[in-house]
Every structure is written in C-alpha cells, then in structure tokens.
Design an enzyme around this catalytic site. Structure first.
Site, PDB file in Angstrom:
ATOM      1  N   CYS A   2      -1.215  -3.281  13.844  1.00  9.22           N
ATOM      2  CA  CYS A   2      -1.374  -3.858  15.230  1.00  9.22           C
ATOM      3  C   CYS A   2      -1.455  -2.890  16.417  1.00  9.22           C
ATOM      4  CB  CYS A   2      -0.080  -4.966  15.725  1.00  9.22           C
ATOM      5  SG  CYS A   2       0.225  -6.151  14.527  1.00  9.22           S
ATOM      6  N   ARG A  27      -6.901   1.129  13.034  1.00 12.65           N
ATOM      7  CA  ARG A  27      -5.653   0.822  12.687  1.00 12.65           C
ATOM      8  C   ARG A  27      -5.537  -0.504  11.592  1.00 12.65           C
ATOM      9  NH1 ARG A  27      -1.673   3.065  16.321  1.00 12.65           N
ATOM     10  NH2 ARG A  27       0.032   1.511  15.769  1.00 12.65           N
ATOM     11  N   TRP A  75      -2.436  -7.457  13.035  1.00  8.36           N
ATOM     12  CA  TRP A  75      -2.627  -7.543  11.824  1.00  8.36           C
ATOM     13  C   TRP A  75      -1.390  -8.543  11.261  1.00  8.36           C
ATOM     14  CZ3 TRP A  75       0.362  -6.178   7.250  1.00  8.36           C
ATOM     15  CH2 TRP A  75      -0.286  -5.842   6.046  1.00  8.36           C
ATOM     16  N   ASN A 101       4.342  -5.072  18.659  1.00  7.30           N
ATOM     17  CA  ASN A 101       4.174  -4.377  17.328  1.00  7.30           C
ATOM     18  C   ASN A 101       5.460  -4.244  16.791  1.00  7.30           C
ATOM     19  OD1 ASN A 101       1.352  -3.910  18.000  1.00  7.30           O
ATOM     20  ND2 ASN A 101       1.479  -1.866  17.866  1.00  7.30           N
ATOM     21  N   GLY A 102       5.673  -4.584  15.322  1.00  3.20           N
ATOM     22  CA  GLY A 102       6.720  -4.254  14.792  1.00  3.20           C
ATOM     23  C   GLY A 102       7.176  -5.751  14.253  1.00  3.20           C
ATOM     24  N   GLU A 511      -6.625  10.384  -6.014  1.00  3.21           N
ATOM     25  CA  GLU A 511      -7.336   9.898  -4.674  1.00  3.21           C
ATOM     26  C   GLU A 511      -8.796   9.490  -4.783  1.00  3.21           C
ATOM     27  OE1 GLU A 511      -6.132   9.842  -1.906  1.00  3.21           O
ATOM     28  OE2 GLU A 511      -7.800  10.274  -0.444  1.00  3.21           O
ATOM     29  N   LYS A 515      -9.826   6.149  -2.959  1.00  3.99           N
ATOM     30  CA  LYS A 515     -11.281   5.937  -1.948  1.00  3.99           C
ATOM     31  C   LYS A 515     -11.852   4.866  -2.510  1.00  3.99           C
ATOM     32  CE  LYS A 515      -9.692   7.573   0.622  1.00  3.99           C
ATOM     33  NZ  LYS A 515      -8.652   7.934   0.772  1.00  3.99           N
ATOM     34  N   GLU A 518     -10.394   1.258  -1.785  1.00  4.02           N
ATOM     35  CA  GLU A 518     -10.172   1.102  -0.356  1.00  4.02           C
ATOM     36  C   GLU A 518     -11.394   0.459   0.240  1.00  4.02           C
ATOM     37  OE1 GLU A 518      -6.738   3.970   1.387  1.00  4.02           O
ATOM     38  OE2 GLU A 518      -8.643   4.748   0.767  1.00  4.02           O
ATOM     39  N   HIS A 534      -4.390   6.784 -24.327  1.00  4.99           N
ATOM     40  CA  HIS A 534      -3.264   5.596 -24.312  1.00  4.99           C
ATOM     41  C   HIS A 534      -3.341   4.533 -23.535  1.00  4.99           C
ATOM     42  CE1 HIS A 534      -1.230   9.028 -26.338  1.00  4.99           C
ATOM     43  NE2 HIS A 534      -1.615   9.889 -25.438  1.00  4.99           N
ATOM     44  N   LYS A 633      -4.752   1.245   8.923  1.00 10.61           N
ATOM     45  CA  LYS A 633      -4.630   2.837   9.076  1.00 10.61           C
ATOM     46  C   LYS A 633      -3.161   3.167   9.332  1.00 10.61           C
ATOM     47  CE  LYS A 633      -6.460   6.783   9.499  1.00 10.61           C
ATOM     48  NZ  LYS A 633      -6.985   7.588   8.212  1.00 10.61           N
TER      49      LYS A 633
HETATM   50  C1  G6P Z   1      -2.355   3.360   4.900  1.00  9.60           C
HETATM   51  C2  G6P Z   1      -3.657   3.922   4.991  1.00  9.60           C
HETATM   52  C3  G6P Z   1      -3.658   5.549   3.978  1.00  9.60           C
HETATM   53  C4  G6P Z   1      -2.696   6.133   4.210  1.00  9.60           C
HETATM   54  C5  G6P Z   1      -1.428   5.625   4.034  1.00  9.60           C
HETATM   55  C6  G6P Z   1      -0.185   6.622   4.429  1.00  9.60           C
HETATM   56  O1  G6P Z   1      -2.192   2.687   3.720  1.00  9.60           O
HETATM   57  O2  G6P Z   1      -4.759   2.955   4.970  1.00  9.60           O
HETATM   58  O3  G6P Z   1      -5.129   5.818   4.177  1.00  9.60           O
HETATM   59  O4  G6P Z   1      -2.659   7.027   3.060  1.00  9.60           O
HETATM   60  O5  G6P Z   1      -1.331   4.412   5.003  1.00  9.60           O
HETATM   61  O6  G6P Z   1      -0.403   6.586   5.937  1.00  9.60           O
HETATM   62  P1  G6P Z   1       0.235   8.205   6.548  1.00  9.60           P
HETATM   63  O7  G6P Z   1      -0.248   7.935   8.218  1.00  9.60           O
HETATM   64  O8  G6P Z   1       1.723   8.101   6.468  1.00  9.60           O
HETATM   65  O9  G6P Z   1      -0.490   9.259   6.075  1.00  9.60           O
END
Ligand code: G6P
Length: 638
Positions: A2, A27, A75, A101-102, A511, A515, A518, A534, A633
């Site tokens: 949010c 975000r 969100w 937020n929260g 990673e 990507k 996501e 395995h 985000k």
């Molecule tokens: C969310 C984001 C990711 C990020 C993760 C950790 O899942 O979508 O891209 O890697 O949070 O976020 P941070 O800000 O702690 O690196």
C-alpha cells in the site's frame, strides 16, 4: 505494498495526490482512492478498484478540488480488491477520512465493540476500525460540538493557519486516545472536515515521511512522490504524529508530547522516478547497472591498504576483527544476493556464513555464539520479515548491520550500522540493479574481512582491480540485449523453464528463475546444475528450455556434462557462457556470450542476460512488466 500520499497547501491537492500515487504504483496495489476537503469544508471521497486510471476516470466524471487531501493505493489484505474496501475510509459520523498502511491485529474485537456502540461497517477492512475509533474519540472528547459550530459559522477554509497560535491539543489527545487502542502496525494519514487546515500523519511500524516546501506540506509512505515537490523531508519515527498546515509542522510523540523534529535535505531530482525514454522502469534499471555499480563502489576501494572501506559500519576495527561468523537474512531477490555473499565471503575471507530467510529466522531460535554478526539485506529497508528478524537478533545482543538501498528506511535506521547501495530509486517490482549492487557490496565485504584475516596485500590489490573493471564488463553484457530478445521470442510460449548453475552461479540460477516467474508468470525452477538429476530432469522435454550458466572456471567441465545430459533427453539448452567458448556452441541451441570476470564477480555479469530474458519474454507475452499481478515491491506485512 500500500502507498500513502497527503497534501496541505495553497494548490489543488489532487494534482500532487494523483502524481504521487502514480509514483507509488511500483509498490504493488489493486485499488486506489482519494479524499479531499473542498472549499466549502465538505469531505469528498472517490475510490476505484483496479488501476489508478480507473480512479482518474471517476474523478473526470465527478471532479473534486480542494487544498488538502489524502490518497492511497491498496494491496488487499483484509477483504478483496473492491471499491468499498479501497481507502480512504470514513468515520461513522463523517468526522474523519483515513488512509492506512499496515495491519491492525485486534481489529475484530474493536469492530465488535464499535458495532455495539452503533457504528455501521461498510467494508471488510481492518482500516475502517481506525476511522470509527477516531470518530468515536472525537465525539467522546466533545469535539464534535466544535466541528458543528465551525461548520455552522460557515468558516472559510483557512490556509496558512499557524499551529503555534492554534490550540490543537484537544484534537491531538482525541486522536492519540484512539491510536493507543490499536495493536499492530500503521502508517496513517487523515483529514478532518472540522479542521480543514490540518493534515495529520501517524506512524507505528510502517514508514511515513513528511515533505516540506514553501507554503505546503506533504506526506508519503516513501520519498519518491516528493521528487519535484519538496526539497526537505522529516522522517517520522514510531509513536510520532505530525500535524501539518500549509505553513507549519509540529511533531508530537505519544509519551513525550511535542518534540523537535529534524529536517533533512532531499536529494531526489524530478527525473529520478521517470522512465527516461525506456518503455518500462525494469528495462531502464537493467541498463543503469554499470552506473549503479560505480556508485556502489565509489569511495570504498582503498588502494593504500588494498582493502575496502565503509563509512557507516559503526563497529570498531577490534569488534570487526573478532567477528567469527556472519548470518545474512533477507527475502526474495535480496536473499539470493545473500547466497552470492556466502560464496564470496567464505571463499575470500574464510569466514563461515549462514544465509537465512528472514521469515524463518524471526521464529527459529538458532544457537548463535558471541562473535556472530547479522547482516539484513534489503532493497527497500521496509520488508516486514527482515525487520522482525533484525529486531530478534538485536534483542539477543548480536551486532546488526544493514545492506540497504533506501536511505532513511526503517531497517537502515534500526540497524547498528550499515552500507547503502546508492543504486537510486528502484521502481520495477522485479529487482535488478539492487541485486547486482548488493552482490558488489558483499564482494567488498569479502575483501574487507579477507584483509582483516589472511588475504595478502597483493591479493587485495588484484581483487580491487577486478572490481574496478566490473562496470565495463556489465556494459558489455548488456550488448547481448538484441540477441536475448530474439531468443525470448523463440521460447516465450514455453510453460516451464529450468535454470541451472553451480557454485557462484547457483544463486544466479535461482535469481534468473525468480525473475521469469515474477514478471512472465511462467513456472521456472533454479537448481544447482548437478542436482537436477535428482528430480527436475523428469521435467525435461522438447518444450522445456534449460538455461545454463557456464562461464569458464573450475566447474565449467562439470556443467558441460550436465548440458549433455539435458541434450540427450531432447531438452532445448540456452547457455550463458564466456566470449569465444567454442565447446558449448557445439552442444547448446542458443549461446549468449558474456565477458569473463573473476569467479566471485560472475553472478553480477551472468545475471544480466537472465534479467533481459525475463523482461523480453514478459513483454512478448503481453504482461505488465513493472506491475506484475499479485506482487508488491515492498512487502510490509508478515
Ligand atoms: C518483494 C519484492 C522483491 C524483493 C523482496 C525483498 O517480494 O517484490 O523484489 O526482492 O520483496 O525486498 P527487499 O526490499 O527487502 O529487498
């Protein structure tokens, strides 16, 4: 997750509110809304499920204007993404509009009590209890009469009222009395039609920043909306409440009353949060990496001592020399960077490193000896689990450091010290430049700890030279963009991908798979290349591409054997290999060539084509690259 914005000044609030909400879109959100107090002192609220465009459409049909207002991108946590559940929420008697937020943990008992008092709930959210609680508290404090009186007297909207002269003490007390009943976390902004000159912001565990400019004040959940609007900021801390009019700002602490606030300069040029000619933030950020890496190493390479230096660790050389073990904690991409750090630090510094998901570490109770140093790795500095893990480790007496991008974020402030990435704002939900900068900062730490122990001066110098060459190697890797786009078009219909690498490139494989998942919604698994025998090898068929990370190095031949195993089963292979690798050309269906670098820096170069591959596949499949479905985000809830 949010996002919050708020404005009080002499201009039309909506201009900033909508611009600010757009800048917070990254975000992650699924509905949006605004509340403005108009020139007649009436509270006007417009909300819409879905994207901000939908909200803007409603505002075109039903225009509102005023010099004070709040806005929110939601969100969904409590209740689905509907118009009704979108913020702002209004207190029962219309005395207050709130964005939040929260998460309020005790919202159910509070809701039951408020319903018994006669409040009727419209939404399924936890936030609505806050609006009704404030409303109820204002009534209990007898402040409603004042509200009625002011409205009856037809007072014009007063901008520029000086807080020093006005007595807001009763209002502050009433709001605080409502807030103390909340258990959980909140960043709150609220406007009250009876006090049409005052914007209120309160914080407990969810970040809020006040923006300061001539004749106006702003509030937002991070600094990005302020670019081009405010040149000074004030970070609110937990239990603090900011009261803002156009010309005055007062900060009140729950226990200490009015407190002096520290105004800091905000160095965020207006174009810092623009796409800069790229079709998506993610692509812009991928291409910024040579520069973001330069920024991460600037001033940190000490050629005189053949080591790295950091300004903000806040630990003495003696404390650092007595560190026996590092624990890294993080989520998502930052956790992958932590794994890269484990390989780097164990190899170069011979210090044992353990990498833990923050969501696990916060509840696990691992035996940790004195001499353990905790690193919280986080782009945003706000991830709820990472923050909780950091607090847990602090509680147990371990020194904590943050590797963080967002200056002034909660984790940056709560850690004992830390290292900023200086990567600039990262807006694309899929993290790219923050990852490579995290890996680089961890390589610098490996050099630093290595030199504290056994690494020679010459070895240190060699590492410095390799690090200095890195931005140019990344620039060369970015030249694969056109080739990677063609490959993406050939494989974008696949439903499954495997990503395989070994040693330093095992985290790169994880990673790369993340990507793709996501932003293109394709199922992808990252694995240590040999481990695929395995289990994952059962998935291999002509429609399941395997992406191999295989730069030259000690395990190259082993990975080549793994490529043979996939080819023998008819699986297509996309290889990321060093320039001039002839062997792999005979085997792989596609080869993307990247420049050779020292093994501890390989992930930073080999992730580049994987970022580009995910990006181009997502674009080819018509996905919303910068705002992928369901993701946020900054994950500020557990
Ligand atoms: C969310 C984001 C990711 C990020 C993760 C950790 O899942 O979508 O891209 O890697 O949070 O976020 P941070 O800000 O702690 O690196």
């Amino acid at each position: 997750m949010c996002g919050i914005v708020g404005y009080v000044g002499r201009s039309d609030a909506l201009e900033f509110l909508l611009r600010g909400l757009r800048r917070l879109e990254y975000r992650g959100y699924d509905s949006a809304g605004v509340a403005v107090i108009d020139a007649h002192g009436h509270l006007r609220v417009v909300k819409a499920a879905g994207r901000i465009e939908g909200l803007e459409e409603r505002l075109r049909a039903d225009p509102i204007s005023g010099c004070i207002g709040i806005g929110h991108t939601r969100w969904a946590t409590h209740g689905p993404a509907t118009d009704v559940n979108a913020h702002p929420h209004i207190g029962g008697n219309g005395l207050v509009a709130v964005v939040h937020n929260g998460v309020i943990d005790n919202y159910l008992p509070l809701r039951a009590r408020l319903e018994a008092e006669g409040y009727r709930f419209r939404s399924a959210t936890d936030t609505e209890v806050i609006a009704h609680l404030v409303d109820s508290s204002l009534r209990r404090h007898g402040l409603v009469r004042e509200a009625d009186h002011r409205e009856a007297a037809g007072e014009a909207l007063v901008t520029g009222l000086d807080l020093a002269k006005a007595d807001y003490a009763p209002l502050v007390r009433a709001v605080q009395e409502a807030l103390v009943q909340l258990q959980g976390t909140y960043g709150l902004a609220m406007v009250l039609p009876a006090w049409p000159e005052v914007l209120i912001a309160c914080r407990l565990g969810s970040p809020l920043i006040v923006g300061v400019s001539e004749g106006e004040h702003f509030v937002a959940s991070d600094a990005s909306p302020f670019a081009g609007y405010a040149d000074r900021i004030v970070y609110l801390a937990d239990h603090e409440m900011a009261l803002m009019t156009a010309d005055s700002l007062r900060v009140v602490h729950r226990d200490q009353g009015r407190i002096a606030h520290q105004v800091q300069v905000l160095d965020l040029p207006p174009d810092a949060v623009d796409r800069g000619g790229f079709p998506h933030f993610m692509l812009k950020e991928i291409f910024e990496q040579p520069e973001s890496l330069r920024n991460a190493m600037r001033g940190r390479l000490d050629r005189d001592a053949a080591t790295a230096r950091f300004g903000g660790l806040n630990l003495s050389a003696q404390q650092l020399a007595s560190v026996r073990r590092l624990v890294m904690t993080a989520c998502g991409t930052s956790w992958h960077a932590g794994l890269v750090g484990e390989y780097q630090i164990e190899t170069l510094a011979r210090l044992p490193v353990e990498v833990e998901y923050a969501s696990e570490l916060r509840y696990r109770n691992p035996p940790l000896e004195p001499g353990t140093l905790l690193f919280a790795i986080t782009q945003s500095g706000e991830t709820a689990d990472t923050l909780a893990a950091l607090r847990e480790m602090k509680r147990k007496g371990h020194p904590t450091l943050a590797i963080c991008n967002v200056v002034g974020s909660t984790i940056a402030q709560e850690a004992d010290g830390g290292i900023y990435l200086h990567a600039g704002p990262e807006v694309g939900v899929a993290s790219t430049k923050a990852f490579t900068s995290q890996c680089l900062v961890l390589a610098l730490l490996a050099l630093y700890f290595g030199r504290l122990h056994h690494l020679s001066f010459d070895a240190g110098m060699r590492i410095i030279e390799q690090i200095e060459e890195l931005p140019d190697k990344v620039r060369q890797a970015l030249e694969t963009n056109d080739l990677v786009r063609q490959i993406a078009l050939r494989y974008c219909e696949a439903n499954n991908f495997l990503y395989l690498g070994r040693q330093f490139n095992y985290p790169t494989a994880l990673e790369g798979a993340l990507k793709l998942k996501e932003i293109s919604y394709i199922h992808a698994e990252g694995y240590p290349a040999a481990e695929m025998k395995h289990g994952p090898i059962a998935l291999v068929d002509a429609h399941t591409p395997s992406v191999f990370l295989m730069p030259q190095g000690p395990v190259y031949d082993k990975v080549l054997a793994n490529v043979q195993e996939i080819k023998a089963r008819g699986g297509p292979v996309i290889a990321v290999a060093c320039q001039g690798d002839r062997q792999v050309r005979q085997l792989a269906d596609e080869v993307v060539e990247i420049p050779a670098v020292a093994d501890f820096l390989q992930p930073i170069v080999s992730i580049i084509p994987l970022q580009l591959l995910a990006y181009h596949i997502a674009v080819a499949r018509g996905c919303d690259v910068d705002k992928p479905r369901n993701l946020a985000k900054s994950v500020t809830v557990e």
